[in-house]
Write an enzyme that holds these catalytic residues in place. Structure first.
Site, PDB file in Angstrom:
ATOM      1  N   GLU A 220       0.825  -1.210   0.000  1.00  0.00           N
ATOM      2  CA  GLU A 220       0.000   0.000   0.000  1.00  0.00           C
ATOM      3  C   GLU A 220       0.862   1.264   0.000  1.00  0.00           C
ATOM      4  O   GLU A 220       0.521   2.254  -0.639  1.00  0.00           O
ATOM      5  CB  GLU A 220      -0.954   0.009   1.201  1.00  0.00           C
TER       6      GLU A 220
ATOM      7  N   TYR B 104      -5.894   6.393   4.864  1.00  0.00           N
ATOM      8  CA  TYR B 104      -6.093   5.408   3.794  1.00  0.00           C
ATOM      9  C   TYR B 104      -5.363   4.096   4.117  1.00  0.00           C
ATOM     10  O   TYR B 104      -5.952   3.007   4.080  1.00  0.00           O
ATOM     11  CB  TYR B 104      -5.595   5.947   2.431  1.00  0.00           C
TER      12      TYR B 104
ATOM     13  N   ASP C 106      -9.154   6.386  -1.158  1.00  0.00           N
ATOM     14  CA  ASP C 106      -8.134   7.063  -1.966  1.00  0.00           C
ATOM     15  C   ASP C 106      -8.828   7.673  -3.188  1.00  0.00           C
ATOM     16  O   ASP C 106     -10.067   7.670  -3.274  1.00  0.00           O
ATOM     17  CB  ASP C 106      -7.016   6.091  -2.362  1.00  0.00           C
TER      18      ASP C 106
END
Ligand code: SF4
Length: 376
Positions: free
Chosen positions: A53, A136, A154
């Site tokens: 991520e 996020y 996002d």
């Protein structure tokens, strides 16, 4: 469901429970059938999910895959990441840019070693306290690794939801996040939040793309207000970014009689901290003109003028865009005069082109190197 800008209010869903469940089912079924085969999806290891991520924040999936695999080979555990030497860490990130991301990851790994026995905590409050982990990433780790029904908002998710519900809030504004957070919370599957969030990610990346969304193939088409009303091109609403400020540099590419090149390390704080590149001097070129040698020389210390023979023409220009700056780098090339020894600064080194590969370099250095090799 229009929710016009200034008077921001949270959109409330008016779907009955069966409709919400149908929406979840449609997305989950599609995800199960079409999910992208990605290396960090092999299992629900929170460390792998975290690394992926962070890498994906500013970089495309295809670019990230080889970086991710190498990173996992070099630093297979949180403990390996915490103990990694900085040079190796920066090397692992070379080319991905935004190096503060990997530095923050190492700081968080150290935090995990001291406060959580080297394990990722299983609740979002503790995950959010880790360095470099914003809402996020905290939502992505919590949902994907630990099956917690937390949104991971996002740009992709905001785009999908803005079209689904015709949300007119500007997605470039941080304050709009809560609108989308609320909508995802109202729709997220509590049975399988991991697949739900990954389904949204895949949908945003492959179907509900920024331009020309593939609505015909979309599993959420029957739920989509923009599709029904032919307004997909109007969403999301996104204000334009401020243009990055231009900054000009001269690169001093200097070769000595051992076929070595002078490189220097950047300061330990700030942009591209601790990375290596050819010495750069900031300058202000006349508009539209390339570097002429007399002009270049006025920017160099006398010392260099006396000891280096400069090539008459510059090797050309390379550019690089950071989030807030655009660098224009004019490449000048010189050879140390026979018998001369160039005094170098503490943060500088002579290295062969071969050895240079071992030093962590920013993208701009790779571009300079390519230009140099094409001209040698
Ligand atoms: Fe996006 Fe079209 Fe699907 Fe609506 S129907 S979510 S606009 S791809």
């Amino acid at each position: 469901m229009n929710n016009k800008g200034n008077n921001q209010k949270i959109i409330s869903m008016d779907w009955p429970q069966e409709r919400v469940e149908q929406f979840q089912e449609d997305l989950l079924y599609w995800y199960d059938d079409r999910k992208r085969d990605l290396p960090w999806r092999e299992n629900q290891d929170p460390y792998r999910i975290w690394v992926s991520e962070i890498m994906l924040q500013q970089t495309q999936v295809v670019t990230v895959i080889p970086y991710f695999e190498r990173f996992m080979t070099w630093f297979p555990t949180i403990s390996d990441l915490a103990a990694a030497p900085e040079d190796q860490l920066l090397k692992a990130w070379e080319g991905l840019g935004y190096y503060s991301r990997v530095r923050n990851m190492q700081a968080a790994a150290k935090q995990l070693m001291t406060e959580f026995a080297g394990e990722m905590p299983t609740n979002i409050t503790d995950i959010s306290r880790l360095k470099g982990i914003g809402p996020y990433t905290a939502g992505a780790i919590s949902s994907i690794a630990f099956d917690l029904p937390e949104p991971a908002i996002d740009g992709n998710v905001m785009r999908v939801y803005s079209r689904l519900f015709q949300v007119a809030d500007d997605i470039a504004k941080a304050s709009s996040r809560k609108v989308f957070d609320h909508l995802v919370r109202e729709t997220i599957s509590h049975n399988d939040p991991s697949s739900f969030n990954q389904g949204l990610m895949d949908l945003g990346a492959t179907i509900c793309k920024p331009t020309s969304p593939d609505c015909v193939s979309c599993p959420l088409q029957t739920h989509c207000l923009s599709f029904a009303q032919g307004t997909t091109a109007e969403f999301p609403v996104k204000s334009k970014k401020v243009k990055p400020k231009p900054v000009s540099y001269l690169a001093q590419i200097i070769r000595n009689d051992k076929d070595q090149f002078l490189i220097e390390q950047r300061p330990s704080q700030g942009l591209l901290a601790n990375l290596w590149h050819f010495p750069l001097v900031e300058w202000a070129p006349a508009k539209g003109k390339t570097a002429s040698m007399p002009l270049v020389l006025t920017h160099y210390a006398d010392l260099l003028q006396d000891r280096v023979v400069w090539q008459k023409e510059s090797l050309g220009e390379v550019t690089h865009i950071f989030s807030h700056l655009k660098w224009f780098v004019e490449l000048t090339f010189g050879i140390v005069k026979e018998g001369e020894v160039l005094p170098i600064k503490e943060n500088q080194k002579w290295v062969s082109l071969e050895e240079l590969r071992d030093y962590p370099m920013p993208k701009i250095q790779e571009k300079m190197l390519l230009k140099l090799k094409n001209n040698l």
